[in-house]
Scaffold this motif. Structure first.
Motif, mmCIF file in Angstrom:
data_model
loop_
_atom_site.group_PDB
_atom_site.id
_atom_site.type_symbol
_atom_site.label_atom_id
_atom_site.label_comp_id
_atom_site.label_asym_id
_atom_site.label_seq_id
_atom_site.Cartn_x
_atom_site.Cartn_y
_atom_site.Cartn_z
ATOM 1 N N GLN A 1 0.828 -1.204 0.000
ATOM 2 C CA GLN A 1 0.000 0.000 0.000
ATOM 3 C C GLN A 1 0.864 1.256 0.000
ATOM 4 O OE1 GLN A 1 -2.691 0.183 3.301
ATOM 5 N NE2 GLN A 1 -3.531 2.168 2.740
ATOM 6 N N LEU A 2 1.938 1.216 0.800
ATOM 7 C CA LEU A 2 2.836 2.364 0.874
ATOM 8 C C LEU A 2 3.540 2.601 -0.462
ATOM 9 C CD1 LEU A 2 3.941 4.507 2.789
ATOM 10 C CD2 LEU A 2 5.765 2.930 3.418
ATOM 11 N N ARG A 3 3.977 1.509 -1.093
ATOM 12 C CA ARG A 3 4.637 1.642 -2.399
ATOM 13 C C ARG A 3 3.672 2.183 -3.451
ATOM 14 N NH1 ARG A 3 7.266 -3.221 -0.715
ATOM 15 N NH2 ARG A 3 5.676 -4.487 -1.730
ATOM 16 N N LYS A 4 2.414 1.754 -3.358
ATOM 17 C CA LYS A 4 1.399 2.237 -4.291
ATOM 18 C C LYS A 4 1.191 3.740 -4.130
ATOM 19 C CE LYS A 4 -3.428 1.565 -5.647
ATOM 20 N NZ LYS A 4 -4.694 0.844 -5.356
ATOM 21 N N GLN A 5 1.179 4.186 -2.873
ATOM 22 C CA GLN A 5 1.001 5.613 -2.616
ATOM 23 C C GLN A 5 2.176 6.422 -3.147
ATOM 24 O OE1 GLN A 5 0.427 5.626 1.590
ATOM 25 N NE2 GLN A 5 -1.791 5.373 1.459
ATOM 26 N N CYS A 6 3.372 5.866 -3.015
ATOM 27 C CA CYS A 6 4.560 6.555 -3.542
ATOM 28 C C CYS A 6 4.483 6.675 -5.067
ATOM 29 C CB CYS A 6 5.824 5.799 -3.136
ATOM 30 S SG CYS A 6 6.210 5.912 -1.375
ATOM 31 N N ASP A 7 4.017 5.602 -5.709
ATOM 32 C CA ASP A 7 3.865 5.636 -7.166
ATOM 33 C C ASP A 7 2.828 6.678 -7.581
ATOM 34 O OD1 ASP A 7 5.742 3.655 -7.455
ATOM 35 O OD2 ASP A 7 4.268 2.023 -7.520
ATOM 36 N N GLU A 8 1.736 6.737 -6.823
ATOM 37 C CA GLU A 8 0.699 7.732 -7.118
ATOM 38 C C GLU A 8 1.249 9.143 -6.948
ATOM 39 O OE1 GLU A 8 -2.434 6.718 -4.472
ATOM 40 O OE2 GLU A 8 -3.171 5.043 -5.694
ATOM 41 N N MET A 9 2.104 9.296 -5.928
ATOM 42 C CA MET A 9 2.712 10.604 -5.683
ATOM 43 C C MET A 9 3.582 11.028 -6.864
ATOM 44 S SD MET A 9 2.968 13.053 -3.509
ATOM 45 C CE MET A 9 4.046 14.405 -3.030
ATOM 46 N N LYS A 10 4.321 10.084 -7.416
ATOM 47 C CA LYS A 10 5.175 10.385 -8.568
ATOM 48 C C LYS A 10 4.336 10.833 -9.763
ATOM 49 C CE LYS A 10 8.833 7.121 -7.288
ATOM 50 N NZ LYS A 10 9.514 5.849 -7.657
ATOM 51 N N VAL A 11 3.208 10.140 -9.962
ATOM 52 C CA VAL A 11 2.322 10.497 -11.076
ATOM 53 C C VAL A 11 1.786 11.911 -10.898
ATOM 54 C CG1 VAL A 11 0.132 9.962 -12.216
ATOM 55 C CG2 VAL A 11 1.681 8.112 -11.552
ATOM 56 N N LYS A 12 1.364 12.228 -9.667
ATOM 57 C CA LYS A 12 0.826 13.567 -9.402
ATOM 58 C C LYS A 12 1.884 14.648 -9.615
ATOM 59 C CE LYS A 12 -2.926 12.355 -6.257
ATOM 60 N NZ LYS A 12 -3.960 12.942 -7.136
ATOM 61 N N LEU A 13 3.125 14.324 -9.207
ATOM 62 C CA LEU A 13 4.204 15.295 -9.402
ATOM 63 C C LEU A 13 4.443 15.561 -10.887
ATOM 64 C CD1 LEU A 13 6.763 14.114 -6.687
ATOM 65 C CD2 LEU A 13 5.455 16.246 -6.689
ATOM 66 N N LEU A 14 4.373 14.512 -11.684
ATOM 67 C CA LEU A 14 4.548 14.680 -13.127
ATOM 68 C C LEU A 14 3.411 15.510 -13.719
ATOM 69 C CD1 LEU A 14 5.735 11.078 -14.124
ATOM 70 C CD2 LEU A 14 7.106 13.169 -14.104
ATOM 71 N N GLU A 15 2.201 15.257 -13.219
ATOM 72 C CA GLU A 15 1.050 16.033 -13.697
ATOM 73 C C GLU A 15 1.195 17.508 -13.329
ATOM 74 O OE1 GLU A 15 -2.305 14.126 -11.974
ATOM 75 O OE2 GLU A 15 -2.329 12.460 -13.409
ATOM 76 N N MET A 16 1.662 17.744 -12.086
ATOM 77 C CA MET A 16 1.859 19.130 -11.652
ATOM 78 C C MET A 16 2.927 19.823 -12.481
ATOM 79 S SD MET A 16 1.680 18.754 -7.502
ATOM 80 C CE MET A 16 0.214 18.121 -6.686
ATOM 81 N N GLU A 17 4.006 19.084 -12.746
ATOM 82 C CA GLU A 17 5.089 19.656 -13.551
ATOM 83 C C GLU A 17 4.590 20.047 -14.940
ATOM 84 O OE1 GLU A 17 9.551 18.424 -15.168
ATOM 85 O OE2 GLU A 17 8.407 17.063 -13.886
ATOM 86 N N LYS A 18 3.714 19.209 -15.489
ATOM 87 C CA LYS A 18 3.161 19.489 -16.811
ATOM 88 C C LYS A 18 2.273 20.733 -16.772
ATOM 89 C CE LYS A 18 0.439 17.388 -20.510
ATOM 90 N NZ LYS A 18 -0.332 16.192 -20.942
ATOM 91 N N LYS A 19 1.438 20.818 -15.714
ATOM 92 C CA LYS A 19 0.530 21.965 -15.596
ATOM 93 C C LYS A 19 1.298 23.268 -15.396
ATOM 94 C CE LYS A 19 -3.548 19.505 -13.906
ATOM 95 N NZ LYS A 19 -4.525 19.359 -12.806
ATOM 96 N N ILE A 20 2.406 23.178 -14.608
ATOM 97 C CA ILE A 20 3.226 24.375 -14.394
ATOM 98 C C ILE A 20 3.824 24.848 -15.713
ATOM 99 C CG2 ILE A 20 5.359 25.216 -13.337
ATOM 100 C CD1 ILE A 20 4.724 23.454 -10.931
ATOM 101 N N SER A 21 4.340 23.881 -16.491
ATOM 102 C CA SER A 21 4.963 24.240 -17.772
ATOM 103 C C SER A 21 3.945 24.818 -18.746
ATOM 104 C CB SER A 21 5.642 23.011 -18.383
ATOM 105 O OG SER A 21 4.678 22.013 -18.675
#
Length: 298
Positions: A7-27
């Motif tokens: 579960q913890l690893r899944k949450q970390c993976d989800e966090m990475k996805v969200k960070l990528l989405e945020m980076e895209k939105k910022i750009s």
């Protein structure tokens, strides 16, 4: 525990996805930098809280395991080491021969070296004497060569070699119980400790499941070479042959067999918290949920 870590690893993976989405939105100018940092901070706090809960759960599991181990071990009295009785040696026998002349000794040494080869060690000592260190397989050939020598030996002595035991050491243990338990209770405790639904039992001659056990001899793996000769009401090991089991039960010992690696795997529960402390709780030490003995009772 494995479930929580997944579960913890899944949450970390989800966090990475969200960070990528945020980076895209910022750009693309769809998300302000400050707003993005606030979202990241909130998510990091959430993940940290989840991690702390997993660590708390882990400590609770370890505490429960320690309590179970105390129940198992609190009834143990005196414990003494058991050593292996038949440790194989490079050379299991010594053949000592005294011949009539030095020439006869030299001739025999040459014949032994040529016909038996590097598996033996030949030593010349004293006057007209020699020793041959060999394994059991080569022993008949050595004796034959010595006996059929042109000059019959004045002395021929065969000695079986043994390792000098290390006092106070051994792969097995024999323990006396402060209070006796029944064979059935012993079986239940072994099942609980090793997490096994089934195991194999051979009752000692004249014993039943209600027979009392006052002493136990134990060795992990294939332990008969260690347990052989141990006077105990109960033998506990991984595996033994048919005739070894019969020998033990007719000698008055009930035998519990849990299969080879099952008898070793239980120690992982002891090793896990030790490693956890050694790494200062910075590393998760997991016990495999899939590892199991290749032999299954079905």
């Amino acid at each position: 525990m494995e479930k929580e870590n997944k579960q913890l690893r899944k949450q970390c993976d989800e966090m990475k996805v969200k960070l990528l989405e945020m980076e895209k939105k910022i750009s693309e100018g769809d998300l302000g930098k400050e707003e993005c940092l606030n979202l990241i901070d909130a998510k990091m706090k959430e993940v940290k809280q989840e991690h702390q809960e997993v660590q708390k759960s882990f400590r609770e599991i370890m505490k429960k395991q320690e309590e179970e181990n105390k129940v198992i071990t609190q009834n143990v009295g005196e414990v003494t080491p058991l050593q292996q009785k038949d440790v194989p040696l490079p050379h299991s026998h010594q053949v000592e021969a005294a011949l009539e002349s030095d020439a006869a000794v030299q001739d025999l040494i040459q014949r032994v070296t040529q016909e038996v080869g590097e598996q033996v060690t030949v030593l010349k000592y004293g006057t007209n004497c020699m020793k041959v260190l060999c394994g059991e397989r080569d022993l008949p050939a050595i004796v034959s060569l010595t006996s059929t020598n042109s000059a019959a030996p004045a002395k021929l002595v065969v000695t079986k070699l043994e390792k000098v035991p290390l006092v106070g050491h051994g792969a097995g243990r024999r323990g006396s119980l402060a209070e006796p338990i029944t064979v059935q209770q012993a079986i239940s405790r072994v099942k609980t400790h090793l997490g096994l639904p089934h195991l194999r039992v051979a009752l000692a001659h004249g014993s039943t499941l209600d027979t009392q056990v006052n002493s136990v001899a134990v060795c992990a793996g294939s332990g008969v070479s260690v347990l052989r000769g141990a006077s105990a009401d109960l033998w506990l090991t991984g595996e033994m042959s048919h005739h070894e089991v019969l020998d033990a039960t007719h000698g008055g010992s009930t035998v519990i067999l849990v299969d080879h690696s099952n008898s070793e795997r239980g120690f992982l529960k002891e090793l896990q918290p030790t490693l956890h402390q050694l790494f200062e709780e910075k590393v998760n030490v997991l016990i495999s949920q899939k590892d199991r003995d290749p032999l299954q009772i079905i």
